[in-house]
Scaffold this motif. Sequence first.
Motif, PDB file in Angstrom:
ATOM      1  N   CYS A   1      -2.190  -4.915   0.318  1.00  0.00           N
ATOM      2  CA  CYS A   1      -2.401  -3.471   0.383  1.00  0.00           C
ATOM      3  C   CYS A   1      -2.928  -3.095   1.758  1.00  0.00           C
ATOM      4  O   CYS A   1      -3.432  -3.927   2.501  1.00  0.00           O
ATOM      5  CB  CYS A   1      -3.381  -3.016  -0.696  1.00  0.00           C
ATOM      6  N   MET A   2      -2.803  -1.831   2.094  1.00  0.00           N
ATOM      7  CA  MET A   2      -3.290  -1.349   3.379  1.00  0.00           C
ATOM      8  C   MET A   2      -4.818  -1.311   3.385  1.00  0.00           C
ATOM      9  O   MET A   2      -5.472  -1.421   2.338  1.00  0.00           O
ATOM     10  CB  MET A   2      -2.724   0.032   3.662  1.00  0.00           C
ATOM     11  N   ILE A   3      -5.393  -1.158   4.555  1.00  0.00           N
ATOM     12  CA  ILE A   3      -6.836  -0.974   4.685  1.00  0.00           C
ATOM     13  C   ILE A   3      -7.271   0.253   3.879  1.00  0.00           C
ATOM     14  O   ILE A   3      -6.618   1.292   3.911  1.00  0.00           O
ATOM     15  CB  ILE A   3      -7.216  -0.797   6.172  1.00  0.00           C
TER      16      ILE A   3
ATOM     17  N   THR B   1       0.877   2.331  -0.466  1.00  0.00           N
ATOM     18  CA  THR B   1      -0.381   1.687  -0.075  1.00  0.00           C
ATOM     19  C   THR B   1      -0.428   0.210  -0.439  1.00  0.00           C
ATOM     20  O   THR B   1      -1.142  -0.568   0.185  1.00  0.00           O
ATOM     21  CB  THR B   1      -1.581   2.375  -0.735  1.00  0.00           C
ATOM     22  N   GLY B   2       0.322  -0.176  -1.473  1.00  0.00           N
ATOM     23  CA  GLY B   2       0.283  -1.555  -1.951  1.00  0.00           C
ATOM     24  C   GLY B   2      -0.849  -1.839  -2.913  1.00  0.00           C
ATOM     25  O   GLY B   2      -1.003  -2.972  -3.381  1.00  0.00           O
ATOM     26  N   PHE B   3      -1.653  -0.828  -3.234  1.00  0.00           N
ATOM     27  CA  PHE B   3      -2.782  -1.034  -4.147  1.00  0.00           C
ATOM     28  C   PHE B   3      -2.272  -1.399  -5.533  1.00  0.00           C
ATOM     29  O   PHE B   3      -1.320  -0.805  -6.036  1.00  0.00           O
ATOM     30  CB  PHE B   3      -3.640   0.229  -4.209  1.00  0.00           C
TER      31      PHE B   3
ATOM     32  N   TYR C   1       3.270  -9.112   0.170  1.00  0.00           N
ATOM     33  CA  TYR C   1       2.487  -8.776   1.362  1.00  0.00           C
ATOM     34  C   TYR C   1       3.222  -7.649   2.089  1.00  0.00           C
ATOM     35  O   TYR C   1       4.231  -7.864   2.740  1.00  0.00           O
ATOM     36  CB  TYR C   1       2.300 -10.000   2.249  1.00  0.00           C
ATOM     37  N   LYS C   2       2.705  -6.449   1.941  1.00  0.00           N
ATOM     38  CA  LYS C   2       3.407  -5.249   2.404  1.00  0.00           C
ATOM     39  C   LYS C   2       2.841  -4.686   3.702  1.00  0.00           C
ATOM     40  O   LYS C   2       3.429  -3.781   4.296  1.00  0.00           O
ATOM     41  CB  LYS C   2       3.354  -4.176   1.311  1.00  0.00           C
ATOM     42  N   HIS C   3       1.693  -5.202   4.142  1.00  0.00           N
ATOM     43  CA  HIS C   3       1.011  -4.678   5.324  1.00  0.00           C
ATOM     44  C   HIS C   3       0.482  -5.840   6.157  1.00  0.00           C
ATOM     45  O   HIS C   3       0.332  -6.959   5.664  1.00  0.00           O
ATOM     46  CB  HIS C   3      -0.134  -3.745   4.918  1.00  0.00           C
TER      47      HIS C   3
ATOM     48  N   ALA D   1      -7.110   0.923   0.824  1.00  0.00           N
ATOM     49  CA  ALA D   1      -6.019   1.386  -0.048  1.00  0.00           C
ATOM     50  C   ALA D   1      -6.463   2.232  -1.241  1.00  0.00           C
ATOM     51  O   ALA D   1      -5.842   3.272  -1.519  1.00  0.00           O
ATOM     52  CB  ALA D   1      -5.192   0.194  -0.523  1.00  0.00           C
ATOM     53  N   PRO D   2      -7.508   1.842  -1.989  1.00  0.00           N
ATOM     54  CA  PRO D   2      -7.829   2.662  -3.175  1.00  0.00           C
ATOM     55  C   PRO D   2      -8.324   4.057  -2.852  1.00  0.00           C
ATOM     56  O   PRO D   2      -8.366   4.924  -3.737  1.00  0.00           O
ATOM     57  CB  PRO D   2      -8.923   1.841  -3.881  1.00  0.00           C
ATOM     58  N   ASN D   3      -8.696   4.291  -1.588  1.00  0.00           N
ATOM     59  CA  ASN D   3      -9.163   5.630  -1.184  1.00  0.00           C
ATOM     60  C   ASN D   3      -8.098   6.445  -0.468  1.00  0.00           C
ATOM     61  O   ASN D   3      -8.365   7.592  -0.074  1.00  0.00           O
ATOM     62  CB  ASN D   3     -10.390   5.490  -0.268  1.00  0.00           C
ATOM     63  N   VAL D   4      -6.918   5.880  -0.289  1.00  0.00           N
ATOM     64  CA  VAL D   4      -5.847   6.585   0.410  1.00  0.00           C
ATOM     65  C   VAL D   4      -5.032   7.388  -0.595  1.00  0.00           C
ATOM     66  O   VAL D   4      -4.547   6.849  -1.594  1.00  0.00           O
ATOM     67  CB  VAL D   4      -4.947   5.590   1.179  1.00  0.00           C
ATOM     68  N   ASN D   5      -4.877   8.654  -0.343  1.00  0.00           N
ATOM     69  CA  ASN D   5      -4.223   9.569  -1.283  1.00  0.00           C
ATOM     70  C   ASN D   5      -2.705   9.518  -1.118  1.00  0.00           C
ATOM     71  O   ASN D   5      -2.070  10.476  -0.677  1.00  0.00           O
ATOM     72  CB  ASN D   5      -4.745  10.990  -1.082  1.00  0.00           C
ATOM     73  N   MET D   6      -2.156   8.359  -1.440  1.00  0.00           N
ATOM     74  CA  MET D   6      -0.705   8.156  -1.381  1.00  0.00           C
ATOM     75  C   MET D   6      -0.280   7.302  -2.566  1.00  0.00           C
ATOM     76  O   MET D   6      -1.114   6.647  -3.205  1.00  0.00           O
ATOM     77  CB  MET D   6      -0.299   7.449  -0.080  1.00  0.00           C
ATOM     78  N   ASP D   7       1.015   7.306  -2.829  1.00  0.00           N
ATOM     79  CA  ASP D   7       1.564   6.505  -3.916  1.00  0.00           C
ATOM     80  C   ASP D   7       1.244   5.025  -3.694  1.00  0.00           C
ATOM     81  O   ASP D   7       1.294   4.529  -2.569  1.00  0.00           O
ATOM     82  CB  ASP D   7       3.079   6.707  -3.972  1.00  0.00           C
ATOM     83  N   ASP D   8       0.921   4.320  -4.786  1.00  0.00           N
ATOM     84  CA  ASP D   8       0.608   2.890  -4.701  1.00  0.00           C
ATOM     85  C   ASP D   8       1.771   2.077  -4.142  1.00  0.00           C
ATOM     86  O   ASP D   8       1.564   1.005  -3.570  1.00  0.00           O
ATOM     87  CB  ASP D   8       0.233   2.339  -6.076  1.00  0.00           C
ATOM     88  N   LYS D   9       2.990   2.594  -4.297  1.00  0.00           N
ATOM     89  CA  LYS D   9       4.144   1.886  -3.731  1.00  0.00           C
ATOM     90  C   LYS D   9       4.076   1.866  -2.207  1.00  0.00           C
ATOM     91  O   LYS D   9       4.638   0.975  -1.566  1.00  0.00           O
ATOM     92  CB  LYS D   9       5.449   2.540  -4.204  1.00  0.00           C
TER      93      LYS D   9
END
Length: 344
Positions: free
Chosen positions: A307-309, A321-323, A285-287, A311-319
């Motif tokens: 994962c963050m709100i 976003t938590g996705f 649980y990262k967020h 998450a799959p649409n956020v252009n950042m590393d999965d590490k």
Amino acid sequence: MGTEKNDNACIKETTWMGKKCIRFYAGGYEALMIPEVGANVMQLKDTVRGLNLLRTPPDNMDFEKFKNRPQVYGLPILFPPNRIEDGKFKVGDKEYKFPINEPKRNNYIHGFIKSEKWEASRIEILNKEEIEVEAIFNYTKDHEFYKYFPHEFQAKLTYNLSNKGLKQTTSVINKSSLKMPLGIGFHTSFNIPFHPESSESDCKLIASIDKRWEQDDRNLPTEKILDLTADEKKYLHEGIVPKGYPIESHYMLKPMNFNGHEFKGAIFEDRSKQLRLVYEMGKDYKHIVIWNDMGDKEYVCVEPQTCMINAPNVNMDDKITGFKTLEPGELWSEVCKIYLEEIK
């Protein structure tokens, strides 16, 4: 099922609004789980002090009203958690389009298994003061949501009740032949103040937060990461009174030192009663979202998310976003704990 007893430990089959529920007692705690609605533990009590820790739907509540909005009661599971922008996201070459269920913001929100009927698959008294109740949800091609999310899977919630409180283990196994997106959260609703003789100002929220995600007017992250303000830094030490004004904030979780020990999660501390209501969260649980429904209600939601709100649409590393995605046959599992302790 009937009633089973072993000294202090006890399990009872009961009903609420005509639906079968499981009430179980162990170690000075009592829990009520409703398989009919997401296997939600909609009541958790400290029986020694007579305290109801989670917000419980009233006995006269319309069942359909509860089923349609279980996220403001008890311990509801979100899959995926929080919001997906326009209901759309993409994983590799595969596109997903979920139905819009937050039309004013054109988002998909809070997932599709929190209101589903689960099956109580195992009920076991482990010893004098420990009980385990397990529920499963089998998602197959027959489900009406399959056209939006074409992955068979099994979700499992295992509740262990003892003198250490409620330990909740959440597991998901991908039973499809394709890589499956995974995001898990809980919209956990605490009675605040949790002691009936306390006032709002007696109860402060401490949380192991790190950075805050800036959000737009659709409550979606802008991808801008903000440092904590001076007021938000109070979460890390003396805590804040989480009532009397609106809170809807989205943070990264980070372990903190609390009383000489590493801790990750949130604590409601009532120094007037020398008690802490502790919500301990596992490493995946990262967020977290903290929400108090405008601050004028008798509850506060503390929402751990893998994962963050969006998450799959956020252009950042999965590490960041938590996705996550699960390979075919892969199992994911993580733990949260809720318990009461005395301040010494």
